[in-house]
Design an enzyme around this catalytic site. Structure first.
Site, PDB file in Angstrom:
ATOM      1  N   CYS A  95       0.806  -1.347   0.166  1.00  0.00           N
ATOM      2  CA  CYS A  95       0.002   0.025  -0.160  1.00  0.00           C
ATOM      3  C   CYS A  95       0.875   1.215   0.083  1.00  0.00           C
ATOM      4  CB  CYS A  95      -0.977  -0.207   1.204  1.00  0.00           C
ATOM      5  SG  CYS A  95      -1.905   1.419   1.324  1.00  0.00           S
ATOM      6  N   HIS A 137      -9.088  -4.024  -1.878  1.00  0.00           N
ATOM      7  CA  HIS A 137      -8.118  -3.040  -1.056  1.00  0.00           C
ATOM      8  C   HIS A 137      -8.343  -1.726  -1.262  1.00  0.00           C
ATOM      9  CE1 HIS A 137      -3.830  -2.154   0.075  1.00  0.00           C
ATOM     10  NE2 HIS A 137      -4.087  -1.008  -0.399  1.00  0.00           N
ATOM     11  N   GLU A 138      -8.751  -1.089  -2.251  1.00  0.00           N
ATOM     12  CA  GLU A 138      -9.140   0.509  -2.460  1.00  0.00           C
ATOM     13  C   GLU A 138     -10.316   0.712  -1.652  1.00  0.00           C
ATOM     14  OE1 GLU A 138      -6.871   2.366  -2.908  1.00  0.00           O
ATOM     15  OE2 GLU A 138      -5.560   0.824  -3.848  1.00  0.00           O
ATOM     16  N   HIS A 141     -10.166   1.041   1.796  1.00  0.00           N
ATOM     17  CA  HIS A 141      -9.648   2.593   2.135  1.00  0.00           C
ATOM     18  C   HIS A 141     -10.935   3.504   2.395  1.00  0.00           C
ATOM     19  CE1 HIS A 141      -5.362   2.314   2.001  1.00  0.00           C
ATOM     20  NE2 HIS A 141      -5.135   1.720   0.920  1.00  0.00           N
TER      21      HIS A 141
HETATM   22  C1  QAP Z   1      -3.046  -1.856  -3.776  1.00  0.00           C
HETATM   23  O1  QAP Z   1      -1.086  -0.832  -3.750  1.00  0.00           O
HETATM   24  C2  QAP Z   1      -3.072  -3.029  -4.019  1.00  0.00           C
HETATM   25  O2  QAP Z   1       5.251  -0.392  -0.130  1.00  0.00           O
HETATM   26  C3  QAP Z   1      -2.389  -0.696  -4.562  1.00  0.00           C
HETATM   27  O3  QAP Z   1       6.993   1.108  -1.439  1.00  0.00           O
HETATM   28  C4  QAP Z   1      -1.798  -3.827  -3.431  1.00  0.00           C
HETATM   29  O4  QAP Z   1      -0.246   0.512  -5.426  1.00  0.00           O
HETATM   30  C5  QAP Z   1      -3.820  -3.774  -5.127  1.00  0.00           C
HETATM   31  C6  QAP Z   1       3.782   0.616  -3.411  1.00  0.00           C
HETATM   32  C7  QAP Z   1      -1.719  -5.298  -3.927  1.00  0.00           C
HETATM   33  C8  QAP Z   1      -3.715  -5.003  -5.403  1.00  0.00           C
HETATM   34  C9  QAP Z   1      -2.601  -5.739  -4.723  1.00  0.00           C
HETATM   35  C10 QAP Z   1       3.717   0.106  -2.198  1.00  0.00           C
HETATM   36  C11 QAP Z   1       4.772   1.449  -4.164  1.00  0.00           C
HETATM   37  C12 QAP Z   1       2.358   0.709  -3.966  1.00  0.00           C
HETATM   38  C13 QAP Z   1       5.027   0.245  -1.508  1.00  0.00           C
HETATM   39  C14 QAP Z   1       0.000  -0.048  -4.452  1.00  0.00           C
HETATM   40  C15 QAP Z   1       5.994   1.005  -2.136  1.00  0.00           C
HETATM   41  C16 QAP Z   1       5.807   1.572  -3.231  1.00  0.00           C
HETATM   42  C17 QAP Z   1       1.193   0.036  -3.706  1.00  0.00           C
HETATM   43 CO    CO Z   2      -3.761   1.123  -0.052  1.00  0.00          CO
END
Ligand code: QAP
Ligand code: CO
Length: 174
Positions: A95, A137-138, A141
Site C-alpha cells: 500500500c 483493497h481500495e 480504504h
Molecule cells: C493496492 O497498492 C494493491 O510499499 C495498491 O514502497 C496492492 O499501489 C492492490 C507501493 C496489492 C492489489 C494488490 C507500495 C509502491 C504501491 C510500496 C499499491 C512502495 C511503493 C502499492
Molecule cells: Co492502499
C-alpha cells in the site's frame, strides 16, 4: 491541486469516506491530480483518502503482462459497491500508505462491483485476479480499513515492530 500521500500511522486513514453527489469540476480536478501521484509513486491503486480527501473516489491502473501501465487501462470509480463476491485468492499486498511492507492477504477471487464514472454514469464490472484484489483493497480504504488491519495478531505485532524501526531509521537519516 497539490497532493501528498498520507502514511500510516496517520489517523486520517481511519476516516470513512463520504458519498459523492456532485460530479463537478472539483471532482474532476481531484481525479486528474490523483493519477500522476499514483504513477510517480509506482502505485497500481489509490483511494482519495490516501491524499487527504475523505470521498468515495478511487483509481486503479493494473499493469499489463510486460509491466507497463498505459493510461487506457485507468479505471476511475466513484461510490463503488460490491454486489457479489465468491471464492478466495491470496495475494501479497502492499500500500502506498504503508511503504515497504508487503504481506499475504486473503480476498474474494471473483467480485461484481457497481460504481459511477466521473460523469455520474452507472457501471458494472466483473473482476477476478489482481483487479479483484485491488478493488477490494481500495474499497477498504473508503471504509477506513488498511490491509494491515486484516493481519492475524502475531503478524500485526511483527509489522508494528518492523514499521516503527523503519520510521526511526528514516528520521535519523534526515
Ligand atoms: C493496492 O497498492 C494493491 O510499499 C495498491 O514502497 C496492492 O499501489 C492492490 C507501493 C496489492 C492489489 C494488490 C507500495 C509502491 C504501491 C510500496 C499499491 C512502495 C511503493 C502499492
Ligand atoms: Co492502499
Amino acid at each position: 491541486m497539490n497532493l501528498t500521500i498520507v502514511e500510516y500511522p496517520d489517523r486520517k486513514l481511519k476516516e470513512k469516506s463520504k458519498k459523492i453527489d456532485k460530479f463537478d469540476k472539483e471532482l474532476h480536478e481531484l481525479l486528474d491530480a490523483m493519477y500522476p501521484i499514483m504513477m510517480q509513486t509506482n502505485g497500481i491503486g489509490l483511494a482519495a483518502i490516501q491524499v487527504s480527501h475523505a470521498k468515495q473516489v478511487l483509481i486503479l491502473n493494473i499493469p499489463e503482462e510486460d509491466g507497463t501501465q498505459p493510461i487506457e487501462n485507468l479505471i476511475e470509480m466513484i461510490n463503488p459497491i460490491i454486489t457479489s463476491k465468491e471464492g478466495e485468492i491470496i495475494y501479497q499486498e502492499g500500500c502506498l500508505s504503508v511503504p515497504s511492507f508487503y504481506e499475504d492477504i486473503s480476498r474474494y477471487e471473483n467480485i461484481t462491483v457497481n460504481f459511477q464514472d466521473r460523469n455520474a454514469n452507472t457501471k458494472t464490472l466483473d473482476a477476478d485476479g489482481l483487479l479483484s484484489v485491488a478493488i477490494q483493497h481500495e474499497i477498504d480504504h473508503l471504509n477506513g480499513i488498511l490491509f494491515i488491519d486484516k493481519l492475524a495478531y502475531s503478524r500485526r505485532k511483527k509489522f508494528e515492530k518492523e514499521y516503527k524501526r523503519m520510521l526511526k531509521e528514516k528520521k535519523t537519516s534526515n
